[in-house]
Enzyme design. Structure first.
Site: not given
Ligand code: TPP
Lengths: 327, 327
Positions: A129, A60
């Protein structure tokens, strides 16, 4: 006129402006291939390609900074956060760069950029959230903050925001994305910023709201009508600039006001409105201005507690009755 | 590999029991979610169980653990009772966070489970902070922090690693690389395929493997933990894995093909562990017995969650501040 959903109205605004101006592009997480976390940007990648609809990794602060930089030298980015909660990671970029570049460059630079995302509570998504971020951002000179409640305003205000030469923060709501309404097809119909809208006229009390809370206020007004109270509901739409004229005129008619918004009571846009009204319409007021807000605690997960914390019809009614001295 | 951990049938059965418990717990959680008994976001860990179980089994009970919103498996592996975990999902006061946190925010300080966090990357410096405290107090306690490959682009990841390396903190950074960040494959979120390379810039030890068994997770992490405990030096460990369900319950998972998913399910380390116990070690009877016991534990957890009371509003202020509420 076309009947469309709020999310489609936002998409229509972005697509029309991207057709109109090649400097406009969209960047954010999952906006392209995934078609948008909330399907707002569905179909946009197909239409405009990867050059203008960019999927960003979870960065972000990075993609906000890149967009501000691009805006400084002439592009017109639309930055989507998955939700406004995640803009907190980019807060410094918005506060210290987007909002400040114009003044600290002595007016040499402008930052024509739109930041948009769903805001405030969704449903049981918990304490990290559920933030109502408009209060944090409306505090900052150099930024403009919009929070439409209807598809028509969503489209018209977003188009205005994209054409504006300042950073504009656009507050959507997950709870509004599916609502339907008539929307103009005219690609040049803009809804001006800084104009509130009286969505239900009344003479006994003014209920001042924005975004999802406009719908809650309208429900409350329907209830009040049964009790013989004619509430005027004002959709502020634009939090900064703020349409004091319409607010003062309304209170001059009703002599009582309740501001209904999501977000905590300590400070915030509701407190700002209360301050302006007491300064500008002191002699018109028959009661202190009250605020129906989110309770002063982080958002709990439990469904009943969440409903208790979020302002609903009951809290609006309670405050209206208090300013009417009916409780 | 310098460490060789003891292996026994008893241990293998216990590790399988834990992995199977997590899986069955989450399958029942998914069912309860579909029935509307669980709200908000629910991110399932199914497919990644060997990591939580392997990690926890080589940690000391007082070693700290922090993870993301995908936290059920970690919490159960650390020793949280399935009752407290299920009750949290149901939003009940008997839940691990009193029904206030929900799926994304499992906390169990007694078991050194310092939480599930909702803002990607935000918990990484916090984890480094717990390691800082251990070193400050002269303890030989270690911190393990887990995150997805999607978190490796965000600033907090880099700042956390940078400080941990500079200040020689006793921490293991574990990237559970399940190849997708929500709907985006890693090829579109990272400029390199090897996440562990990120350690190079910080002069930090690194490790990397494709998970095949819980024993392998134990071997690798035991070494990194040993480095943290005896040398007070951090390690970045990338574990390549795969999640079998969507990012959360609301994700239809259209970004990957059914063939890919089926192919990966064939490599499921939990089922392979079972097959090894049954086919190679001839422990069919013991496996079936423990599976029957797990069914009882999970059914009991669901019953307990259903029958438990909800949290009351008196908790809201009391959990916001320690001591008197600050108005
Ligand atoms: C700063 C932030 N940006 C966006 C999100 C929304 N979001 C939650 S999980 C996620 C994907 C995360 O993927 P990864 O780090 O690979 O972990 P996984 O969910 O695959 O375990 C996103 C974009 C968030 N929670 N926090």
């Amino acid at each position: 006129m076309t009947v469309m959903r709020y999310r489609e109205a936002i998409r229509a605004a972005m697509m029309e402006e991207m057709e109109r101006d090649s400097r406009v592009f969209l960047v954010g997480e999952e906006v392209g291939h995934y078609q948008g976390a909330y399907k707002v940007s569905e179909g946009m990648l197909e239409r405009f390609g990867e050059k203008r609809v960019l999927d960003a990794p979870i960065t972000e602060s990075g993609f906000t900074g890149i967009s501000i930089g691009a805006a400084m030298v002439g592009l017109r980015p639309i930055v989507e956060y998955m939700t406004w909660n995640f803009s907190a990671v980019a807060f410094d970029q918005i506060l210290n760069n987007a909002a400040k570049l114009r003044q600290m460059s002595g007016g040499q630079l402008t930052v024509p950029i739109v930041f948009r995302a769903p805001n405030a509570s969704a449903k049981q998504v918990g304490s990290q959230h559920s933030h109502a971020m408009e209060h944090f951002y409306a505090h900052i000179p150099g930024l403009k903050v919009l929070a439409p409640a209807t598809p028509a305003d969503a489209k018209g205000l977003l188009k205005t925001a994209i054409r504006d030469d300042n950073p504009v923060l656009f507050m959507e709501s997950e709870t509004l994305y599916n609502i339907k309404g008539e929307v103009s097809d005219d690609p040049d119909l803009l809804v001006p910023m800084g104009k509130a809208n009286i969505v239900r006229p009344g003479k006994d009390v003014s209920i001042i709201a924005w975004s999802r809370m406009v719908h809650v206020a309208l429900e409350a007004a329907t209830e009040l009508a049964k009790e013989g109270v004619e509430a005027e509901v004002i959709d502020v739409r634009s939090l900064r600039p703020l349409d004091e004229t319409t607010l003062v005129e309304s209170v001059t008619r009703t002599h009582r006001a309740v501001v209904a918004h999501e977000g905590w009571p300590y400070g915030g846009v509701g407190a700002e409105i209360a301050d302006r009204l007491q300064r500008l319409a002191f002699d018109e007021l028959d009661a202190p201005i009250l605020r129906a807000t989110t309770l002063d605690v982080p958002m709990p997960y439990n469904a009943k507690l969440e409903q208790h914390v979020i302002p609903g019809v009951a809290r609006v009614l309670e405050n209206v009755r208090a300013v009417l001295y009916r409780s | 590999m310098t460490t060789t951990l003891p292996k026994s049938d008893e241990l293998s059965l216990d590790l399988y029991r834990q992995m199977h418990t997590i899986r069955r717990f989450e399958e029942e959680a998914a069912r309860a979610y579909a029935q509307g008994k669980i709200g908000g976001f629910l991110h399932l860990y199914i497919g990644q169980e060997p990591i939580a179980v392997g990690a926890s089994s080589v940690m000391r009970p007082d070693d700290y653990l922090l993870t993301t919103y995908r936290d059920h498996g970690m919490a159960l592996a650390r020793g949280m009772s399935p009752r407290a975990a299920m009750a949290e999902l149901f939003g009940k006061v008997t839940g691990c966070s009193k029904g206030l946190g929900g799926s994304m925010h499992f906390f169990d300080v007694e078991h050194s489970m310092l939480g599930g966090y909702g803002i990607v990357g935000g918990h990484i410096p916090i984890a480094a902070g717990t390691a800082f405290a251990s070193k400050y107090r002269g303890e030989d306690r270690v911190t393990l922090v887990f995150f997805g490959e999607g978190a490796c682009s965000i600033g907090d990841f880099h700042e956390g690693l940078s400080l941990a390396a500079l200040w020689k903190l006793p921490i293991v950074f574990v990237c559970e690389n399940n190849e997708y960040s929500m709907g985006t494959p890693m090829s579109r979120t990272m400029s390199v395929e090897d996440v562990s390379m990120k350690a190079l810039g910080y002069g930090m030890a690194r490790d990397r493997f494709f998970v095949e068994s819980v024993d392998q997770v134990r071997e690798h992490l035991a070494e990194a933990i040993e480095r943290a405990r005896t040398l007070s030096e951090p390690t970045l460990v990338e574990i390549r894995t795969y999640r079998f369900r969507g990012h959360s319950m609301s994700d239809p998972g259209k970004y990957r093909t059914p063939d890919e998913l089926e192919d990966r399910k064939k490599k499921d380390a939990v089922l392979r562990a079972r097959a090894e116990l049954v086919d190679e070690k001839g422990l069919k009877e013991a496996v079936e017995k423990l599976e029957a016991e797990v069914e009882e534990v999970i059914a009991d957890a669901v019953r307990f969650a259903e029958e438990s009371p909800e949290p009351g509003i008196e908790l809201l202020e009391a959990t916001t501040y320690s001591g008197e509420f600050a108005r």
